[in-house]
Each structure stands twice: as C-alpha cells, then as structure tokens.
Motif scaffolding. Structure first.
Motif, PDB file in Angstrom:
ATOM      1  N   SER A  14       0.831  -1.208   0.000  1.00 51.48           N
ATOM      2  CA  SER A  14       0.000   0.000   0.000  1.00 51.48           C
ATOM      3  C   SER A  14       0.864   1.256   0.000  1.00 51.48           C
ATOM      4  CB  SER A  14      -0.927   0.006   1.216  1.00 51.48           C
ATOM      5  OG  SER A  14      -1.762  -1.125   1.218  1.00 51.48           O
ATOM      6  N   VAL A 191      -2.947  -4.909  -4.742  1.00 52.25           N
ATOM      7  CA  VAL A 191      -3.157  -3.688  -3.957  1.00 52.25           C
ATOM      8  C   VAL A 191      -2.209  -2.583  -4.419  1.00 52.25           C
ATOM      9  CG1 VAL A 191      -2.915  -2.687  -1.650  1.00 52.25           C
ATOM     10  CG2 VAL A 191      -4.111  -4.855  -1.947  1.00 52.25           C
ATOM     11  N   LEU A 195      -3.866   0.833  -5.731  1.00 53.35           N
ATOM     12  CA  LEU A 195      -3.614   2.083  -5.011  1.00 53.35           C
ATOM     13  C   LEU A 195      -2.713   3.011  -5.815  1.00 53.35           C
ATOM     14  CD1 LEU A 195      -3.207   1.419  -1.185  1.00 53.35           C
ATOM     15  CD2 LEU A 195      -4.844   2.893  -2.330  1.00 53.35           C
ATOM     16  N   GLY A 365      -5.177  -1.324   2.427  1.00 58.38           N
ATOM     17  CA  GLY A 365      -3.933  -0.944   3.087  1.00 58.38           C
ATOM     18  C   GLY A 365      -4.034  -0.819   4.593  1.00 58.38           C
TER      19      GLY A 365
END
Length: 405
Positions: A14, A191, A195, A365
């Motif tokens: 994250s 992720v 992100l 995250g």
C-alpha cells in the motif's frame, strides 16, 4: 530469514503503491490491469467458497440442538449483526470518511447502482434456479439456498448418503479455500497496482479517507461492545467490568492474532472455567458463532460500502442504505477464516450492491488495523451471545463466575 507476514506485505504494498502514484502520476494507470486481475481472481471462487462455508457450518448442527438452543443462537446472531451494520451505517453518515477531501476529485464511476424496493428485495432473497443464481453471482440467493441445503443435511445426517454429501462439501470447501489462499498471495501486487493507479489519477488526498475509515471502525466497534456488554451483564446480573476482566486472555489473543479461529479454544476455556458457562452451551454456541456471527465484519462491510459510495460521489437513499444493512448482514455468513478474508467479504457485498469493486483498494492498506477492532468485537460478542443463552437455559454457574480468577 523470517517470513514477512501477510498483513505487513499488504502495508508495504500500500505504501509503495501510494508512493509510486505520487512519483509517476497518471502513468501508473498502465499497471491497473494487475489490480483488475487480482479482483477477478477473488471473484472467481467466491460463490463456491460461500456455499461450502455455509453448508459446512449449518450442516454440522446436530438435529437435537437445532431446537430451542439453535434458534436462540441464530436469532441472537442475526440481531447483533443487524445492529452492528446499522451502527456502522450511522457512523459513516456522521464521520463521512469518503467525502470532503480537499483538493481531490471524487473517483469516477460509470456503473449502475442498485435500485430496488423492500418487497422486491425480500422476494429476490429466494432463488427460483440456484444454478442461474450462481452464474449471475447473486450471492443473496446463493446464501439462502446454502442455508436450506445445510439444514437438510443436518436433518438427515445419520443416513449414509447425507454423511457422504456433507463430507464432500467439507472437502470441496477445503479445496476452494486453498484456491483463495493462492489468490491472496497475489494480493500485495494487486493492492500496489490499484492504489498506485488511484493515487496517480486522483491524488495523494486518497490517504485521508483511510484515517477516517479506521476512526469510524474503532468508534463503532467500541460503541457496539459497550451496548451488548451492558445488556448481557444486566440480564445475567453481573458486573460488566468483571466480565471483561475474566475474558482478558481471549481479548489478548484476539488482538494479537486478529483471528477468531485461533481465539476459539481460549474463548471456550474462558467461558467454561471463568464465566461459568456449561461446556454443552459453550462448545455449541461458540463454534456456531465463529462462522455465523461476525459483528465486527458487518461493521467493516457497512462502513466500507458507504465510504466507497461517498468517495465515488454516489448518492444513496435511505432505502438503499437499508439494503446495505441487509447485504452487510448476509455477507458475514460463513465468516471467511483466511488472511484477507474481510476483503473477500467486502468484495462480495460490493458485487451484491453494484458499487465499484475497485474501491476495495481504499481499505486494503489499513485492513490489518481495522482487523484488530473487528476481531476483538467478533470474539467478545460471540462470548456475550453464549453467555446470554447459558443464563436463559439455566446453564450458568454463578459460583464459578464469582471466583477471583
């Protein structure tokens, strides 16, 4: 060399995703396909995973226990989960974690949000063709069918055929669980890509809703715990602080491991040896609660759905928020006991409501931190439900409770 935990991997991914989004901007959109692949892989086995988990949980109940105790447990599970989802929705409307982010434009959403009346919603709970429901990914109908299937197995559990079917469902569930575990190994990459893409196209202000999301989650979980603890303690006529003190081992394990499954043996021991709950009630209700009662997860799902809707600028009516309460309750059934299981449950809820699945990257995250509050509430509320039933069934030994242990 010590292996990096799954939660730490997600946190690192994250942070790197946000950093990459800041450094490379919109070009990070070129790796968004990796996040899309991750989301597809999660969706790939979700229907089968939910079916097997619910069939195994409901099918494991002995017919003799489906009566008064089983009904009491299920009513309590549904009641506490619905209340948890409602309080999650209320908290999001107060804190508004997905709106008011200075200098950040809302995420773009071009899909179609659900729009359905309450009578239609209730009717749509029941499938007319479960195969069609599975193909369409209609999780509510799949869940309802799975409950009926599990009950049928339980009621005929002593026949050889039912035993084979149940064993097959359990083994099938284990295989699907392994698939989910394999997919979750890809989670850090997914992720990072999601992100990175969101931060690159929207901006660094995407961090703001994460902090507000955690605040909403912790405040809601603490409020629900205080409410339930107060009600059960008053019913049992015991000191609520003494109840929490006697559960200190359970609480420590749940916070340290963020796992309801790992906490279960300690939870049962505290129930039987410190609270004075009979082993019969403790082992039945606690075991069922681990899979069928997940108040903390209901909070997470409700807050996540509304926060994602707010972030993408989607206005939800009161009726649609009521639907989210129902979806949050249903999505907790089976309580996925795998790393990142909450993310899978949230993805199920997003599918059921038509909200943008990409929004799951916003919570991924910080899910480990949310998991502390979520597991703590799950485990303690399971104990409180068990305690309530033990008192009502006169299987609570006050002498054991009164001991200074």
């Amino acid at each position: 060399m010590k292996k990096i935990s799954f939660s730490l991997q997600i946190l690192i991914a994250s942070a790197l995703g946000i950093l990459a989004g800041i450094l490379f901007g919109e070009s990070m959109g070129n790796v968004s396909f990796l996040g899309t692949i991750f989301l597809r892989l999660i969706q790939m086995s979700v229907v089968l995973l939910v079916m097997s988990a619910i069939i195994e949980s409901v099918g494991s109940i002995e017919p003799a226990d489906i009566g008064k105790i089983g009904i009491k447990a299920l009513v309590l599970f549904v009641l506490t989960t619905v209340v948890s989802a409602v309080m999650g929705v209320l908290m999001v409307n107060i804190i508004k974690p997905g709106v008011g982010i200075t200098g950040v434009l809302p995420g773009k959403y071009e899909g179609q949000i659900f729009s359905i009346s309450i009578p239609q919603l209730i009717t749509e709970f029941f499938p007319k063709n479960v195969i069609q429901s599975m193909v369409e990914g209609n999780m509510v109908q799949v869940i309802v069918f799975s409950i009926f299937f599990g009950l049928a197995i339980s009621l005929t559990r002593h026949s050889e055929g039912s035993k084979r079917v149940y064993a097959l469902a359990v083994d099938f569930g284990k295989v699907i669980m392994e698939i989910i575990k394999m997919v979750m190994r890809f989670a850090p990459v997914g992720v990072f890509a999601l992100l990175g893409s969101i931060t690159g196209t929207i901006g660094v202000g995407v961090i703001v809703p994460l902090v507000k999301f955690l605040a909403a989650t912790f405040i809601t979980c603490i409020a629900i715990l205080m409410l339930n603890l107060g009600i059960v303690s008053a019913y049992a006529r015991v000191n609520p602080l003494k109840v929490l003190y006697k559960l200190k081992n359970t609480i420590i394990v749940s916070i340290a491991t963020t796992s309801s499954a790992i906490s279960l043996p300690v939870q049962m021991e505290d129930c039987e040896k410190k609270l004075g709950i009979s082993p019969r009630i403790s082992r039945l209700v606690n075991s069922l609660a681990m899979s069928l009662n997940s108040d903390g997860l209901a909070v997470t799902i409700a807050i996540s759905c509304l926060m994602i809707a707010q972030f993408y600028g989607i206005e939800l009516s009161l009726q649609q928020q009521i639907v989210i309460v129902a979806v949050s309750t249903l999505s907790t059934l089976g309580n996925l006991l795998v790393p990142g299981g909450a993310l899978v449950a949230v993805s199920i809820a997003l599918n059921m409501t038509g909200l943008p699945l990409e929004g799951i990257a916003l919570i991924a995250g910080v899910d480990w931190f949310a998991g502390i509050a979520r597991t703590f509430l799950n485990v303690v509320d399971d104990v409180l439900c068990t305690f309530f039933i033990a008192v009502s069934e006169k299987e609570f030994n006050r002498d054991i409770f009164d001991k200074n242990t």
